[in-house]
Design an enzyme around this catalytic site. Structure first.
Site, PDB file in Angstrom:
ATOM      1  N   HIS A  89       0.824  -1.205   0.000  1.00 42.46           N
ATOM      2  CA  HIS A  89       0.000   0.000   0.000  1.00 42.46           C
ATOM      3  C   HIS A  89       0.857   1.254   0.000  1.00 42.46           C
ATOM      4  O   HIS A  89       0.521   2.265  -0.594  1.00 42.46           O
ATOM      5  CB  HIS A  89      -0.932  -0.008   1.208  1.00 42.46           C
ATOM      6  CG  HIS A  89      -2.155  -0.815   0.956  1.00 42.46           C
ATOM      7  ND1 HIS A  89      -2.712  -1.638   1.891  1.00 42.46           N
ATOM      8  CD2 HIS A  89      -2.914  -0.928  -0.139  1.00 42.46           C
ATOM      9  CE1 HIS A  89      -3.779  -2.218   1.384  1.00 42.46           C
ATOM     10  NE2 HIS A  89      -3.914  -1.807   0.151  1.00 42.46           N
ATOM     11  N   GLU A  99      -5.360 -16.402 -23.922  1.00 35.43           N
ATOM     12  CA  GLU A  99      -4.050 -16.524 -23.287  1.00 35.43           C
ATOM     13  C   GLU A  99      -3.537 -17.961 -23.285  1.00 35.43           C
ATOM     14  O   GLU A  99      -2.565 -18.283 -22.615  1.00 35.43           O
ATOM     15  CB  GLU A  99      -4.047 -15.913 -21.872  1.00 35.43           C
ATOM     16  CG  GLU A  99      -5.265 -16.118 -21.045  1.00 35.43           C
ATOM     17  CD  GLU A  99      -5.275 -15.325 -19.735  1.00 35.43           C
ATOM     18  OE1 GLU A  99      -4.331 -14.583 -19.452  1.00 35.43           O
ATOM     19  OE2 GLU A  99      -6.244 -15.473 -18.991  1.00 35.43           O
ATOM     20  N   ASP A 146       0.283 -14.583 -20.108  1.00 33.06           N
ATOM     21  CA  ASP A 146       0.063 -16.027 -20.104  1.00 33.06           C
ATOM     22  C   ASP A 146       0.220 -16.636 -21.489  1.00 33.06           C
ATOM     23  O   ASP A 146       0.696 -17.764 -21.621  1.00 33.06           O
ATOM     24  CB  ASP A 146      -1.331 -16.353 -19.543  1.00 33.06           C
ATOM     25  CG  ASP A 146      -1.304 -16.371 -18.027  1.00 33.06           C
ATOM     26  OD1 ASP A 146      -0.386 -17.001 -17.471  1.00 33.06           O
ATOM     27  OD2 ASP A 146      -2.176 -15.733 -17.407  1.00 33.06           O
ATOM     28  N   CYS A 175      -4.484  -6.822 -23.086  1.00 35.04           N
ATOM     29  CA  CYS A 175      -4.294  -6.296 -21.723  1.00 35.04           C
ATOM     30  C   CYS A 175      -3.065  -6.878 -21.036  1.00 35.04           C
ATOM     31  O   CYS A 175      -2.850  -6.662 -19.855  1.00 35.04           O
ATOM     32  CB  CYS A 175      -5.540  -6.529 -20.873  1.00 35.04           C
ATOM     33  SG  CYS A 175      -5.923  -8.263 -20.655  1.00 35.04           S
TER      34      CYS A 175
HETATM   35  C1  PEP Z   1      -2.096 -11.881 -19.013  1.00 35.68           C
HETATM   36  O1  PEP Z   1      -1.966 -13.082 -18.787  1.00 35.68           O
HETATM   37  O2  PEP Z   1      -1.503 -11.280 -19.931  1.00 35.68           O
HETATM   38  C2  PEP Z   1      -2.976 -11.071 -18.155  1.00 35.68           C
HETATM   39  C3  PEP Z   1      -3.252  -9.823 -18.458  1.00 35.68           C
HETATM   40  O3  PEP Z   1      -3.477 -11.645 -17.040  1.00 35.68           O
HETATM   41  P1  PEP Z   1      -2.645 -11.868 -15.675  1.00 35.68           P
HETATM   42  O4  PEP Z   1      -1.322 -11.174 -15.839  1.00 35.68           O
HETATM   43  O5  PEP Z   1      -3.477 -11.323 -14.590  1.00 35.68           O
HETATM   44  O6  PEP Z   1      -2.520 -13.360 -15.637  1.00 35.68           O
HETATM   45 MG    MG Z   2      -3.368 -14.091 -17.490  1.00 40.47          MG
END
Ligand code: PEP
Ligand code: MG
Length: 591
Positions: free
Chosen positions: A196, A438, A462, A509
């Site tokens: 935090h 992913e 992933d 993302c």
């Molecule tokens: C990813 O796998 O790219 C993703 C955005 O999810 P996380 O990093 O939360 O697994």
């Molecule tokens: Mg992921």
């Protein structure tokens, strides 16, 4: 002859970017470390419990006082509220009282024992986020201890000089008192990026390096130090030439930041008029404010699993609804993409709920876990559908690897909506549904999955792990974790082509989206939206504005002829070098 102290470089974790140079100011918690144990007679036990309760009450009053003084910084308020709740938490408050009574010992010793047991429990946890939450409990306990021992409160608000704080740890309550005119930055022995204190440093936008381990044992009051929050190092007794070098770096960084943040709230439109949404990824609700400050067009990934960590039960529907509603309302009318629970793998829950898995990355993770735990899933789905009446919500299912999973997830979403209807609770089922891409099987089956969703969001963290067989958390193979590997680029292109053909949207993302030198490639592939760590938003917007999408499409053709990640990177550098900043070059060079 006057001895000249040698320059020392201490490595830590970059919690908040920026560079500052100045005198060290140690924040020591005097008197709290040395605690004596003594017996309490049976007749005095209730007084000892009262003394403990009074110290807790004093800590509570202090926190409330700080809360009152910082009303507009809502993200700080959330964190202090967590500390307020921890003050009365059973595992801390209840156990201390029990220990005083059962062992007939003084309150200080009881608190020390309870905390050292709790620390051991936290140490055994695999999840780094959870481990860092233990810092909150310790900080709360430190506060109570200070009030028990009568030690002086660290009064950061009263600092008169321009300094850099050096502490073992700073509690959120202490960090909140930082006066930006006095404190240039801070460094701590403990803590990690997700602590935090780190979050507050980022929202205050002052440089911070945490997890230095030996800062307080090496640095004295008034020592000259350089804090490099970009690379996570602290330089003690810098030489003349290091000082000069860092003065320049500091000016460069500040100019660079001023330029990119000046335009960050404006849309990201390419030279040939193509608009892209540049969104932020968040883990905690309080991060939305930083995201908006950095000019995020919405939340492209809300990682909801963090609300399930650090507790012994599952959060209920109402609790989740409250959190989601807060985020959705603040962001309105910007979109909030709520990803359903993605626990296990590298985000394991406490042992109590967990299974021993030999291969957790390939185990009962994400959507697989939710389909096995329908009640946990249903509570979350209902909370999301209810929050969706307060703004612009999308739902995103993680780690989809088969058609069956997306069909089941959608079916359960419908069931959740039906049950809300029956209960007469307001909800909104008219929201966009997305699948995270992913896993390689999802890439191959993209045309089938597309029939069931409104958008794809590619999770490259992933996707790279599962496609190149590289454990994303293993330092030994980190050099092989290559977003620019031709296999990955071909997969991205395939998924984007399918999305266009099936007329659904295509987002990204994973971390790849927040790295400037990937942007020409991602535009060429045809991404509709990129979502990233909020701090990367201004720079990514800047890069988009300096590109021509039509050119990036022809550039992609050339990229697809490359056979290695290295030659792809060289090609990007040769073609787009002039618009990509120095900072990100050095990042690319390391690869
Ligand atoms: C990813 O796998 O790219 C993703 C955005 O999810 P996380 O990093 O939360 O697994
Ligand atoms: Mg992921």
């Amino acid at each position: 002859m006057k001895s000249i102290a040698e320059e020392i470089i201490i490595k830590g974790i970059n919690a908040s970017p920026g560079i500052c140079i100045g005198k060290a100011y140690r924040v020591d918690r005097e008197g709290v470390e040395i605690v004596e144990k003594y017996k309490i007679q049976a007749k005095d036990l209730s007084n000892e419990v009262k003394r403990f309760k009074a110290a807790v009450k004093k800590s509570r009053d202090e926190l409330l006082g700080i809360l009152k003084k910082s009303p507009e910084e809502l993200q700080h308020a959330h964190i202090l509220e967590t500390h307020l709740a921890l003050l009365k938490d059973k595992m801390l408050y209840g156990r201390c009282i029990e220990t005083i009574k059962q062992e007939s010992i003084n309150a200080e010793w009881a608190l020390k024992t309870v905390i050292s047991n709790l620390r051991e429990v936290f140490q055994t946890m695999i999840d780094p986020y959870l481990k860092e939450r233990s810092a909150d409990v310790v900080q709360v306990a430190d506060n109570i201890m200070r009030n028990l021992t009568g030690a002086k409160q660290v009064n950061i608000a009263a600092i008169k000089k321009r300094v850099i704080l050096v502490a073992q740890d700073l509690s959120p309550a202490e960090t909140c008192q930082i006066n930006l005119e006095r404190v240039k930055g801070f460094i701590t022995d403990r803590g990690g990026k997700a602590s935090h204190t780190g979050i507050i440093a980022r929202s205050l936008e002052i440089p911070a390096v945490v997890g230095l381990k030996e800062a307080t044992s090496t640095i004295r009051n008034d020592d000259l130090i350089i804090v490099d929050g970009n690379s996570g190092i602290v330089i003690l007794h810098p030489t003349e030439s290091t000082l000069l070098q860092y003065e320049e770096r500091k000016i460069d960084y500040e100019e660079y930041k001023a330029v990119i943040t000046r335009d960050s709230k404006a849309p990201a439109e390419s030279l040939d008029g193509v608009r892209l949404s540049v969104m932020g990824n968040i883990e905690l609700p309080e991060e939305v404010f930083a995201l908006l400050n950095y000019g995020g067009d919405g939340i492209g990934l809300y990682r909801t699993e963090f609300q399930y960590f650090n507790r012994t039960d599952f959060p209920g529907e109402d609790e989740l609804f409250d959190k989601y509603k807060d985020v959705v309302e603040v962001m309105h009318p910007k979109p909030v993409t709520i990803r359903t629970l993605d626990i296990n793998g590298d985000k394991a829950l406490t042992n109590q709920f967990n299974y021993e898995e030999t291969n957790p990355a390939l185990g009962l993770r994400a959507i697989r876990y939710c389909l096995k735990k329908p009640q946990v899933f249903k509570d979350q789905l209902r909370a999301i559908l209810r929050a969706a009446t307060f703004g612009n919500v999308r739902i995103l299912f993680p780690m989809i690897s088969t058609y069956f999973e997306i069909r089941e997830a959608t079916r359960m979403l419908d069931q959740a909506a039906e049950s809300l209807e029956k209960n007469g609770l307001p909800y909104n089922r008219d929201i966009e549904i997305g699948a995270m891409i992913e896993v390689p099987s999802a890439v191959i089956m993209a045309d089938v999955l597309a029939e069931n969703v409104d958008f794809f969001s590619i999770g490259t963290n992933d996707l790279i792990q599962y496609s190149l067989a590289i454990d994303r958390g293993n330092e030994q193979v980190a050099h092989l974790f290559q977003p620019l590997d031709p296999a990955i680029i071909r997969m991205l292109k395939h998924v984007a082509d399918v999305a266009r053909e099936k007329e659904i949207k295509i987002f990204m993302c994973g971390e790849m989206a927040g790295t400037p030198h990937h942007v020409p490639l991602l535009l060429g592939i045809g991404m509709d939206e990129l979502s990233m760590n909020p701090q990367s938003i201004p720079d990514i917007k800047r890069v988009i504005r300096s590109l021509n999408v039509a050119d990036t499409r022809s550039f992609l053709k050339e990229v697809l002829t490359q056979t290695t990640a290295k030659s792809t990177f060289e090609l990007i550098k040769a073609t787009y070098g002039s618009i990509l900043s120095e900072q990100m070059y050095s990042e690319g060079r390391k690869k």
